[in-house]
Design an enzyme around this catalytic site. Structure first.
Site, mmCIF file in Angstrom:
data_model
loop_
_atom_site.group_PDB
_atom_site.id
_atom_site.type_symbol
_atom_site.label_atom_id
_atom_site.label_comp_id
_atom_site.label_asym_id
_atom_site.label_seq_id
_atom_site.Cartn_x
_atom_site.Cartn_y
_atom_site.Cartn_z
ATOM 1 N N ASP A 176 0.869 -1.174 0.000
ATOM 2 C CA ASP A 176 0.000 0.000 0.000
ATOM 3 C C ASP A 176 0.912 1.233 0.000
ATOM 4 O O ASP A 176 1.527 1.560 1.014
ATOM 5 C CB ASP A 176 -0.891 -0.024 1.249
ATOM 6 C CG ASP A 176 -1.922 1.093 1.248
ATOM 7 O OD1 ASP A 176 -1.675 2.134 0.597
ATOM 8 O OD2 ASP A 176 -2.964 0.933 1.916
ATOM 9 N N HIS A 177 0.992 1.905 -1.134
ATOM 10 C CA HIS A 177 1.958 2.992 -1.288
ATOM 11 C C HIS A 177 1.581 4.240 -0.498
ATOM 12 O O HIS A 177 2.382 5.172 -0.387
ATOM 13 C CB HIS A 177 2.128 3.337 -2.771
ATOM 14 C CG HIS A 177 3.483 3.888 -3.110
ATOM 15 N ND1 HIS A 177 3.806 5.219 -3.000
ATOM 16 C CD2 HIS A 177 4.612 3.253 -3.528
ATOM 17 C CE1 HIS A 177 5.064 5.395 -3.361
ATOM 18 N NE2 HIS A 177 5.583 4.228 -3.679
ATOM 19 N N ARG A 178 0.397 4.257 0.099
ATOM 20 C CA ARG A 178 0.070 5.367 0.997
ATOM 21 C C ARG A 178 0.964 5.346 2.232
ATOM 22 O O ARG A 178 1.220 6.382 2.838
ATOM 23 C CB ARG A 178 -1.400 5.284 1.439
ATOM 24 C CG ARG A 178 -2.410 5.482 0.323
ATOM 25 C CD ARG A 178 -3.809 5.265 0.852
ATOM 26 N NE ARG A 178 -3.987 3.922 1.386
ATOM 27 C CZ ARG A 178 -5.052 3.541 2.110
ATOM 28 N NH1 ARG A 178 -6.008 4.416 2.395
ATOM 29 N NH2 ARG A 178 -5.136 2.303 2.549
#
Length: 204
Positions: A176-178
């Site tokens: 999850d690149h957040r």
């Protein structure tokens, strides 16, 4: 949702697996997956942000003090991900027993919805189903990463400037690149691969 694909030379760990002896279970026959899960636990303990979650209401990062791994299992009802809880406390033999149990439960529909809840990380053993090499595993809710393990196969590999036959395991890791960027994911997957390529560090 970003996926990083890598390979691990598991020749040595496959030899260890074939000769593995658990004094408490002398007839135990192991697959590769318990070793992968043990290595995943070690990486999660070193890089705990991969075992975290993002609170959907506040956006806060929630760190867990335990590791619950959901295992993707193919069944007549489709793909199910029952959870092995506090797996970081288990030996290779204990992980193998848990895998056998949850696989049997999933395929015989002898499980409850609660058995599929509470994962902090997910592993999909895609290679057990077919000849899958690389994929884009789906990140479950309340987790920030998922590892897909492809089908290992013998391949020509360069070792000390010579081409030799080695057993190579494809790994696809979605994050999850957040929350997770390359600066955090790459050291995690490097630690995992190094363990798989040097199994005596942990699989004793």
């Amino acid at each position: 949702h970003v996926t990083d694909c890598n390979d691990a030379d598991i020749t040595d760990i496959d030899t260890l697996r074939r000769n593995f002896n658990d004094p408490d279970q002398p007839n135990l026959k192991l697959t590769m997956l318990p070793f992968v899960l043990k290595a995943v636990c070690r990486s999660l303990q070193k890089y705990p942000i991969l075992n975290a979650a993002i609170d959907p209401d506040t956006g806060d990062v929630l760190f867990r003090q335990y590791i619950n791994i959901g295992i993707g299992i193919d069944s007549e009802r489709g793909l199910i991900a029952p959870v092995i809880r506090k797996i970081e406390t288990m030996s290779i033999g204990e992980i193998s027993n848990q895998l056998d149990q949850i696989t049997e439960n999933a395929r015989s529909a002898s499980f409850s919805i609660a058995d599929t809840k509470g994962a902090t990380y997910t592993v999909s053993n895609a290679g057990a189903i077919g000849r899958t090499r690389y994929s884009t595993p789906i990140i479950q809710q309340n987790t920030v990463a998922c590892l897909a393990v492809g089908r290992a196969r013998p391949m020509p590999w360069v070792v000390e400037n010579e081409i030799v036959k080695r057993l190579i395991l494809p790994l696809s890791h979605s994050i999850d690149h957040r929350l997770i960027d390359g600066g955090r994911e790459i050291p995690f997957i490097e630690h995992l691969i190094n363990d798989l390529e040097h199994p005596m560090r942990f699989a004793v």
